[in-house]
Design a protein around this motif. Structure first.
Motif, PDB file in Angstrom:
ATOM      1  N   VAL A 428       0.820  -1.184  -0.138  1.00  0.00           N
ATOM      2  CA  VAL A 428       0.017   0.032   0.172  1.00  0.00           C
ATOM      3  C   VAL A 428       0.829   1.256  -0.098  1.00  0.00           C
ATOM      4  O   VAL A 428       0.541   2.193  -0.930  1.00  0.00           O
ATOM      5  CB  VAL A 428      -1.101   0.046   1.180  1.00  0.00           C
ATOM      6  N   ALA A 429       2.011   1.128   0.830  1.00  0.00           N
ATOM      7  CA  ALA A 429       2.758   2.221   0.781  1.00  0.00           C
ATOM      8  C   ALA A 429       3.317   2.448  -0.471  1.00  0.00           C
ATOM      9  O   ALA A 429       3.498   3.758  -1.013  1.00  0.00           O
ATOM     10  CB  ALA A 429       4.049   2.112   1.950  1.00  0.00           C
ATOM     11  N   GLN A 430       3.925   1.575  -1.258  1.00  0.00           N
ATOM     12  CA  GLN A 430       4.470   1.685  -2.262  1.00  0.00           C
ATOM     13  C   GLN A 430       3.463   2.372  -3.692  1.00  0.00           C
ATOM     14  O   GLN A 430       3.807   2.909  -4.413  1.00  0.00           O
ATOM     15  CB  GLN A 430       5.051   0.424  -2.925  1.00  0.00           C
ATOM     16  N   ALA A 431       2.255   1.793  -3.408  1.00  0.00           N
ATOM     17  CA  ALA A 431       1.168   2.205  -4.328  1.00  0.00           C
ATOM     18  C   ALA A 431       0.868   3.580  -4.260  1.00  0.00           C
ATOM     19  O   ALA A 431       0.840   4.377  -5.062  1.00  0.00           O
ATOM     20  CB  ALA A 431      -0.116   1.237  -4.280  1.00  0.00           C
ATOM     21  N   LEU A 432       0.862   4.062  -2.856  1.00  0.00           N
ATOM     22  CA  LEU A 432       0.692   5.261  -2.475  1.00  0.00           C
ATOM     23  C   LEU A 432       1.767   6.345  -3.103  1.00  0.00           C
ATOM     24  O   LEU A 432       1.569   7.337  -3.677  1.00  0.00           O
ATOM     25  CB  LEU A 432       0.428   5.731  -1.209  1.00  0.00           C
TER      26      LEU A 432
END
Ligand code: SF4
Lengths: 704, 298
Positions: A428-432
């Motif tokens: 999720v962090a990478q996607a954001l």
């Protein structure tokens, strides 16, 4: 007849001809010249067909046909036999569908790709695996599906009933090897059968059914007459790369044609896994009225000719002699203890060639048995640092490994809580981070940590619900963007009936490619997401258009298989890549089938057994499942060695012929994976170095 | 000895094509395999920046072109299915094997059978034919749904249109297709016609599934041919001289609503509604194939 650079034998005024010779002697040029001669002689372009085994080999024809210097023109079709077969089946479907056993034949066919075929088979494989039917072999369910799909295709090419495949494999396995393998063959046969019934029920045409339907069509007298009558002139380039069924098609076609030119490359036949049958290609000479043999290479220098002699001698090729003592063999060999040192050496050499010697980057290719992401990345980075453009060919990279695709998939999972997927916080962090412009990795990790509530009522918390200190750290600009993204996902989640590919398109267009978001000006992300959209659409349309399954469920299934790594990016190097003035990095095999020569080649990992070993595919067999293998004959270890040696020789000599000036061989004591490297290609060069000693970079003396 | 058949050139000098030696892609230029078509020229006419993004940069940008996407997709699929159905019919597949059961295909099929394009030549019926001709240093290509030809006498181009409404005549006349099709046939159809085709021997028919009794029949003429040549040459010439880093964005933002690059150009968020698109534009939207950008379908 003694033509300018070749020897001709045959009838004085041939109607059909086979031109043969190794790479670089002008065979394709002759074919193009022939094509234009026919056009100048008034042959209607629609009556001419050029067949090639794969897209990259069509470029020279397209280039010639799309030049403006040739006048008005109809369309000369340049096709693969598979493309042609698929088109014919699509158009003439009403003539074969019922007879071939498809349910509801009045409705249209759905064509499967390799990936969608594997997926359609997956349930059957999973059940068999759960029952322990494949315990004897140690491969993943995806690999099992892949090999069974291959077997069906091979059966179609051999013109046999696919149900005979277990018998063929059992015959070659022999009675003295462990019986468990035979049970696995039989299990594969059962899976193939269940899958085939499923395909017939839903009119799913994988490669094997496309070929079977095409063969069926050719048995219909009206179709056959129309098909053979539609063209009067035929060129088939690279007959050595075609399979036995295509050779039969050509043989049947020849008597109907006003003219045909078949092009056969000696030492070719690289596509063994796709059924290439070089012997059968050469045998077509007997069906032609003349044979032209070309031998004078336009590319290879004396030093590389000498190296070719040396290689042929090392492989005990009939009639071969070593190069005379003192020959200047056009190669350099460099030894390094560690893999990264070898990569540095390659980058430095290329730097020197480009910047000091003025060699154009596109005249340099870096080749390895496999092109790992790590190699592509590390060498790419070093070339970037040196200002040298590069492109790489990645034939089978999984979609999930593309960062842009991962980002889109993670956001999709967040918008589809009903899938029950809970992406890890790091994803999720990478996607954001990728999706929101101005968000660096550290703050993205922080943001994900505070807003992501897997399993909660609200999967993502609104920005104003987090502490002011945290808001300040993340920044308000980013916070606004995040909130907008979150709102968009929440709204999308409420629109339940959306197909996943439509969701991707909307999210891309309305959100993440808008100003303030990460893909706003990112062509690479555009390309990757476009592939994802296309792949999800094909998945839905080909597998489910006749089944009333909720789009949400179809989306979930798609998400699952991408996550499993089953779907490869469809990416093939486009003409932009092919023609860019850039160093080309590719697996050796890909480079060979690109059919181009370059000035300088780098061969990496020459100690790797990857130059030699076949993939371990216990449920299929490229040599046994071929019309050349006598049914019932046992495949022995020495058969394996002979075939692998043959293939290695083909690869090595093929690469040398595709080089104009110099080859650099790189070896590291420990390979990319940290294993010691002592493969057979290394042994060949050790022999050559013994006969022609030369200093080896990184060593005082040669290591023998 | 000198042979005279299909390999008479065997005795000639060999010319070797080393394809790695030429046709390098340079940034900002049309790619080496590029040929102009009605689609690419229409893009240019609609918006120069779109032409640049699509054909010079080859940029894939997977945003929706129009909303709802679901309807747009259905529209595209029905169009493809109808063309295939007619192609099958023209290739001689018995009619009883073709009857579609679902609408709108069944309705269109009925319309096609009962109200086919009027007065078509009968000697040659060639579905899905492609012709090309050099123009301004490039090739201009046209892919026809149907060419109906009485060799030496007359030739009719038929284009099947499956837009939901029949577009008004002025919209049809303005489409690049109306210029490109007869021009290419007049220039490149000699081998099909048996001799050079006089423009007056050509008709272009747009047949509308939504209005099968009201096709648009457009006769061609030498004057129009000369105008077309000048117009098309002018367009291509213009394209070849632009050297802006970013080609001009269209002023009328209506085009942007139906263009996938709208986010890149900061020209809006949501795709335009399918209901508001011009029928002619709606049609060209599905007619576009990514293959036009790269190689022909393989
Ligand atoms: S969004 Fe508008 S300005 Fe941009 S390319 Fe499309 S039509 Fe042209």
């Amino acid at each position: 007849m003694n033509s300018h650079t070749g020897e001709y034998s045959g009838e004085a005024d041939p109607r059909t001809m086979l031109v043969e010779g190794p790479f670089g002697v002008g065979k394709t040029s002759f074919a193009i010249e022939t094509l234009f001669t026919w056009l100048s002689d008034g042959v209607p372009p629609e009556n001419i067909l050029v067949m090639v085994p794969q897209r990259t080999l069509a470029y020279p024809y397209w280039e010639a046909l799309r030049g403006a210097d040739y006048g008005p023109l109809g369309s000369v079709d340049v096709r693969t036999v598979n493309g042609l077969a698929k088109d014919m089946v699509n158009i003439y479907w009403p003539l074969v569908a019922g007879e071939a056993g498809f349910a509801e034949p009045e409705r249209g066919p759905h064509f499967l790709t390799l990936e969608t075929a594997q997926y359609a088979m997956a349930d059957f494989v999973d059940r068999a695996v759960e029952n322990g039917e494949f315990d004897a072999i140690n491969v993943s369910p995806q690999q099992i599906a892949r090999q069974i799909v291959d077997n069906l295709g091979k059966a179609a090419l051999m013109g046999i009933d696919y149900r005979q495949i277990p018998d063929f494999l059992t015959g070659a396995w022999g009675p003295d090897r462990p019986r468990k393998r035979v049970l696995a063959y039989q299990a594969a046969g059962r899976v193939a059968d269940a899958y085939r019934q499923y395909c017939l029920k839903y009119r799913l045409l994988d490669y094997s059914l496309q070929i079977e339907c095409f063969t069926r069509l050719l048995r219909l007298p009206d179709f056959r007459e129309a098909f053979f009558g539609a063209r009067t002139h035929l060129i088939v380039d690279h007959v050595e790369e075609e399979d036995a069924l295509t050779h039969t098609l050509i043989r049947d076609w020849l008597p109907h044609l006003d003219a045909a030119l078949l092009v056969y490359e000696q030492d070719g036949g690289y596509r063994v896994f796709l059924g290439a049958n070089p012997e059968g290609g050469q045998a077509l000479a007997r069906d032609c009225e003349g044979v032209l043999t070309l031998s004078e290479s336009y590319f290879t220098s004396p030093g590389l000719e000498a190296l070719l002699d040396e290689v042929a001698y090392s492989f005990n090729q009939p009639g071969s002699d070593p190069a005379p003592e003192g020959s200047d063999l056009a190669f350099d060999f460099a030894f390094h203890s560690y893999y990264p040192q070898m990569i540095d050496w390659v980058a430095d050499r290329i730097d020197h060639l480009v910047h000091d010697q003025g060699i154009a980057p596109k005249e340099i290719s870096v080749l390895a048995p496999f092109l790992s992401d790590a190699l592509r990345f590390s060498l790419g980075q070093k070339l970037d640092q040196r200002g040298i453009p590069h492109v790489s060919h990645r034939p089978s990279r999984a979609l999930r490994d593309e960062p842009a695709a991962r980002c889109v998939l993670t956001l999709a999972a967040l918008a589809h809580p009903e899938w029950g997927e809970r992406p890890p916080q790091a994803d999720v962090a990478q996607a954001l981070q990728l999706a929101i412009a101005g968000l660096d990795p550290v703050r993205a990790a922080l943001l994900a940590k505070v807003v992501y509530r897997p399993g909660g009522d609200e999967v993502l918390t609104a920005f104003d619900r987090i502490t002011p200190q945290m808001q300040a750290r993340i920044t308000y600009v980013v916070g606004q963007r995040y909130d907008h993204l979150r709102d968009w996902l929440v709204t999308a989640a409420a629109e339940r009936a959306t197909a996943l590919d439509h969701f991707f398109s909307r999210m891309f267009g309305e959100l993440i490619s808008q100003s303030g978001y990460g893909f706003h000006d990112d062509p690479e992300a555009g390309r990757v997401v476009a592939e994802l959209v296309e792949s999800a659409r094909k998945f839905r349309q080909s597998l489910y258009s006749d089944q009333s399954i909720d789009p949400i469920e179809i989306g979930r299934r798609y998400f699952t298989i991408v996550r499993q790594g089953l779907l490869a990016a469809l990416y093939v190097a486009s003409w932009r890549d092919e023609h860019a003035d850039a160093v080309f990095m590719a697996p050796a095999y890909t480079f060979l089938l690109r059919n181009r020569a370059v000035d300088v080649q780098f061969w990496l990992d020459v100690g790797s057994v990857g130059w030699w070993e076949r993939l371990d595919q216990p449920l299929t067999h490229p040599y046994v499942l071929s019309p050349n293998w006598p049914a019932g004959r046992i495949w022995t270890d020495s058969d394996e060695v002979v075939r692998q040696e043959e293939m290695l020789y083909k690869i090595v000599s093929g690469l040398i012929r595709r080089c104009r000036s110099h080859i650099y061989l790189g070896l590291s004591d420990l390979g990319e994976q940290g294993y010691e490297q002592r493969g057979p290609l290394l042994r060949v060069f050790q022999q050559i170095l013994r006969r022609h000693p030369q200093p080896v970079e990184g060593l005082e003396v040669s290591r023998e | 000895m000198t042979p005279s058949g299909p390999f008479a050139h065997l005795d000639g000098e060999r010319r070797v094509i080393d394809s790695s030696q030429d046709s390098m892609v340079r940034p900002g230029q049309l790619p080496p395999l590029f040929q102009f078509s009605q689609n690419s020229l229409q893009d240019y006419a609609d918006c120069r920046r779109r032409f640049q993004l699509r054909f010079i940069e080859g940029l894939r940008w997977p945003a929706a072109r129009s909303e709802p996407i679901e309807e747009h997709e259905q529209f595209v699929n029905h169009g493809v299915d109808f063309h295939l159905l007619v192609q099958r019919h023209l290739l001689g597949i018995p009619i009883e094997k073709l009857a579609p059961v679902e609408n709108p295909l069944a309705e269109w099929w009925d319309a096609y059978l009962h109200y086919p394009p009027p007065d078509l030549p009968t000697t040659l019926r060639l579905p899905e034919v492609q012709l090309s001709t050099p123009l301004a240093g490039y090739r201009l290509m046209a892919k026809f749904d149907l060419l109906a030809i009485d060799p030496g006498e007359r030739a009719v181009i038929v284009d099947w249109k499956t837009s939901r409404k029949r577009p008004p005549r002025d919209q049809v006349l303005n489409r690049l297709q109306t210029h490109v099709y007869p021009y290419v046939l007049a220039e490149a159809g000699t081998h099909l016609f048996g001799r050079p085709i006089a423009p007056e021997q050509i008709n272009l028919i747009y047949w509308f599934a939504a209005a099968p009794t009201d096709p648009e029949i457009l006769p061609y003429s030498a004057d129009r041919h000369a105008e077309n040549r000048a117009y098309l040459e002018g367009l291509i010439g213009e394209i070849l001289t632009i050297d802006d880093e970013i080609w001009p964005l269209v002023e009328d933002e209506f085009h942007c609503r139906y263009c996938e690059y709208r986010s890149l150009c900061d020209r809006g968020v949501r795709a335009g509604s399918l209901d508001e698109i011009d029928a002619a534009e709606e049609e060209s939207d599905w007619d576009f194939e990514w293959d036009d950008v790269e190689e022909i379908a393989f």
